[in-house]
Design a protein around this motif. Structure first.
Motif, PDB file in Angstrom:
ATOM      1  N   UNK A  30      -1.265 -14.027   4.697  1.00 36.38           N
ATOM      2  CA  UNK A  30      -1.291 -12.905   5.622  1.00 36.38           C
ATOM      3  C   UNK A  30      -2.400 -11.833   4.687  1.00 36.38           C
ATOM      4  N   UNK A  31      -2.289 -11.743   3.408  1.00 32.25           N
ATOM      5  CA  UNK A  31      -3.128 -11.131   2.776  1.00 32.25           C
ATOM      6  C   UNK A  31      -4.499 -11.600   2.445  1.00 32.25           C
ATOM      7  N   UNK A  32      -4.677 -13.062   2.498  1.00 34.16           N
ATOM      8  CA  UNK A  32      -5.863 -13.558   2.606  1.00 34.16           C
ATOM      9  C   UNK A  32      -6.462 -13.408   3.858  1.00 34.16           C
ATOM     10  N   UNK A  33      -5.920 -13.369   5.142  1.00 32.54           N
ATOM     11  CA  UNK A  33      -6.560 -13.156   6.532  1.00 32.54           C
ATOM     12  C   UNK A  33      -7.245 -11.487   6.313  1.00 32.54           C
ATOM     13  N   UNK A  34      -6.119 -10.796   5.808  1.00 32.11           N
ATOM     14  CA  UNK A  34      -6.527  -9.259   5.889  1.00 32.11           C
ATOM     15  C   UNK A  34      -7.613  -8.920   5.062  1.00 32.11           C
ATOM     16  N   UNK A  35      -8.052  -9.898   4.216  1.00 30.19           N
ATOM     17  CA  UNK A  35      -8.941  -9.555   3.202  1.00 30.19           C
ATOM     18  C   UNK A  35     -10.297  -9.564   3.992  1.00 30.19           C
ATOM     19  N   UNK A  36     -10.366 -10.161   5.209  1.00 32.61           N
ATOM     20  CA  UNK A  36     -11.533 -10.001   5.979  1.00 32.61           C
ATOM     21  C   UNK A  36     -11.640  -8.823   6.837  1.00 32.61           C
ATOM     22  N   UNK A  37     -10.682  -8.121   7.021  1.00 29.04           N
ATOM     23  CA  UNK A  37     -10.522  -7.021   8.006  1.00 29.04           C
ATOM     24  C   UNK A  37     -11.213  -5.724   7.428  1.00 29.04           C
ATOM     25  N   UNK A  38     -11.847  -4.478   8.012  1.00 26.91           N
ATOM     26  CA  UNK A  38     -12.269  -3.598   7.587  1.00 26.91           C
ATOM     27  C   UNK A  38     -11.159  -2.458   7.218  1.00 26.91           C
ATOM     28  N   UNK A  39     -10.209  -2.829   6.297  1.00 30.61           N
ATOM     29  CA  UNK A  39      -9.325  -1.911   5.928  1.00 30.61           C
ATOM     30  C   UNK A  39      -9.765  -0.660   4.868  1.00 30.61           C
ATOM     31  N   UNK A  40      -8.845   0.165   5.049  1.00 28.86           N
ATOM     32  CA  UNK A  40      -9.053   1.108   3.904  1.00 28.86           C
ATOM     33  C   UNK A  40      -8.525   0.873   2.653  1.00 28.86           C
ATOM     34  N   UNK A  81      -6.326  -7.219  -3.978  1.00 29.68           N
ATOM     35  CA  UNK A  81      -5.725  -6.285  -5.066  1.00 29.68           C
ATOM     36  C   UNK A  81      -4.378  -6.755  -5.243  1.00 29.68           C
ATOM     37  N   UNK A  82      -3.859  -6.571  -6.433  1.00 35.64           N
ATOM     38  CA  UNK A  82      -2.350  -6.922  -6.603  1.00 35.64           C
ATOM     39  C   UNK A  82      -1.810  -5.858  -7.324  1.00 35.64           C
ATOM     40  N   UNK A  83      -0.384  -5.702  -7.013  1.00 38.60           N
ATOM     41  CA  UNK A  83       0.368  -4.658  -7.451  1.00 38.60           C
ATOM     42  C   UNK A  83       1.900  -5.178  -7.815  1.00 38.60           C
ATOM     43  N   UNK A  84       2.549  -4.234  -8.790  1.00 37.32           N
ATOM     44  CA  UNK A  84       4.058  -4.506  -8.881  1.00 37.32           C
ATOM     45  C   UNK A  84       4.448  -3.639  -8.061  1.00 37.32           C
ATOM     46  N   UNK A  85       5.766  -3.790  -7.378  1.00 35.39           N
ATOM     47  CA  UNK A  85       6.445  -2.747  -6.593  1.00 35.39           C
ATOM     48  C   UNK A  85       6.545  -1.479  -7.031  1.00 35.39           C
ATOM     49  N   UNK A  86       6.614  -1.331  -8.449  1.00 40.98           N
ATOM     50  CA  UNK A  86       6.997  -0.026  -8.892  1.00 40.98           C
ATOM     51  C   UNK A  86       5.472   0.951  -8.880  1.00 40.98           C
ATOM     52  N   UNK A  87       4.513   0.205  -8.886  1.00 38.54           N
ATOM     53  CA  UNK A  87       3.013   0.700  -8.975  1.00 38.54           C
ATOM     54  C   UNK A  87       2.320   0.761  -7.510  1.00 38.54           C
ATOM     55  N   UNK A  88       2.981   0.228  -6.483  1.00 34.31           N
ATOM     56  CA  UNK A  88       2.351   0.036  -5.159  1.00 34.31           C
ATOM     57  C   UNK A  88       2.015   1.719  -4.520  1.00 34.31           C
TER      58      UNK A  88
END
Length: 331
Positions: free
Chosen positions: A166-176, A197-204
């Motif tokens: 899902x994240x791979x496909x979303x990386x092609x979208x013009x997201x903020x 971009x990666x994040x631990x849940x505590x830092x999301x």
């Protein structure tokens, strides 16, 4: 493959009891009109769903709905289950002969299906990578459900096979903003390979327009409720099988008017159902696999005769994998 005048034989993987699978031989009919004989090159193990089947955890109330397209037998077993298969058409209509195809078929070295069940793999997509077609299809359906918009802030929780896809496909979208979130810090390198971009849940980062939850964990779903913004939407792509999940619905969910909606690949998402067929969705998924970045999802391989042991090792946690590829004899 042994042959006779009237039939051939095939070998297939069956789940025959809780935490027990075996290879079985069976008769293979000759293809009729509009049917094709496919010789399998590769199949993929969709770890989450297939381990639910392996561990006999499919709830009886949804057993019929959760059956795979070409499944034989029924849950809890014996059952022939699986849905990530790539092969070559050996017999059938002339315009299909020699084509590399994807099929939602269990782990089996040869099989006969109607040609309508087959998706042609584009010539510039390697056959091994094409086993991911069914998982890309799941991710496409989830994104049709979510409907991300220009400039959206999106979080994907769970950097497994589906979440990563899902994240791979979303990386092609013009997201903020887009974050792939997981408790395992080692997933950072996987996210880097996907360009996400990666994040631990505590830092999301909070105040998301959409959160797509793929971790199949109670803690992950609870964090989804916290990260989505007021009146935002959570798309739940996990399948919990027979596990019960408790949520603090008196907190963020109620006070901030959040929405929680399931996505399941068995039918085309409502937003596209009247204009896209399952075949259209699979064809789109196969075309997206031209990107070599998808190879990051293929994390190991074994031979077909090793499959029963591989499934058990995945179940025991002795083998780590996103999509483990099964290689078939080239005879």
């Amino acid at each position: 493959m042994s042959t006779s005048k009237q039939h051939a034989t095939a070998t297939a993987y069956w789940t025959v009891g809780p935490e027990k699978g075996e290879l079985r031989h069976e008769e293979l009919p000759a293809p009729g009109p509009g049917e094709a004989l496919v010789r399998t090159l590769y199949s993929g193990i969709s770890k989450g769903t297939e381990l639910v089947v392996h561990n006999a955890r499919v709830p009886q109330c949804v057993a019929e709905k959760m059956a795979a397209p070409n499944q034989e037998g029924s849950f809890p077993g014996p059952v022939k289950y699986g849905y990530l298969s790539v092969g070559v058409v050996e017999k059938g209509p002339a315009d299909w002969l020699g084509k590399t195809v994807f099929c939602l078929y269990p782990h089996q070295d040869r099989y006969v299906v109607p040609v309508e069940s087959l998706t042609v793999v584009p010539h510039d997509v390697p056959a091994r990578r094409a086993v991911l077609t069914g998982t890309v299809e799941t991710a496409v359906n989830g994104l049709w459900e979510a409907g991300p918009r220009l400039g959206d802030r999106v979080a994907v929780i769970g950097a497994g096979l589906v979440g990563g896809m899902v994240a791979k496909l979303l990386s092609a979208f013009p997201l903020g903003r887009l974050q792939l979130i997981d408790i395992d810090p080692d997933k950072r390198s996987f996210a880097d390979a996907l360009g996400v971009e990666f994040s631990h849940p505590d830092d999301a980062l909070p105040d998301c327009d959409i959160v797509i939850h793929c971790s199949a964990s109670q803690s992950g779903l609870e964090r989804s409720l916290q990260l989505v913004g007021d009146e935002g939407e959570i798309i739940e792509m996990s399948w919990y099988a027979d596990r019960h999940v408790t949520l603090p619905l008196g907190e963020d969910f109620h006070a901030r008017r959040l929405s929680l909606r399931a996505s399941q690949v068995g039918v085309v998402a409502r937003s596209r159902r009247h204009r896209r067929t399952n075949a259209d969705r699979l064809e789109l998924a196969a075309s997206l696999l031209r990107d070599p970045a998808f190879d990051a999802f293929l994390t190991g391989s074994s031979t077909f005769d090793e499959l029963p042991d591989v499934v058990q090792r995945l179940s025991d946690g002795n083998l780590d994998a996103l999509c483990h590829v099964i290689e078939y004899p080239r005879d």
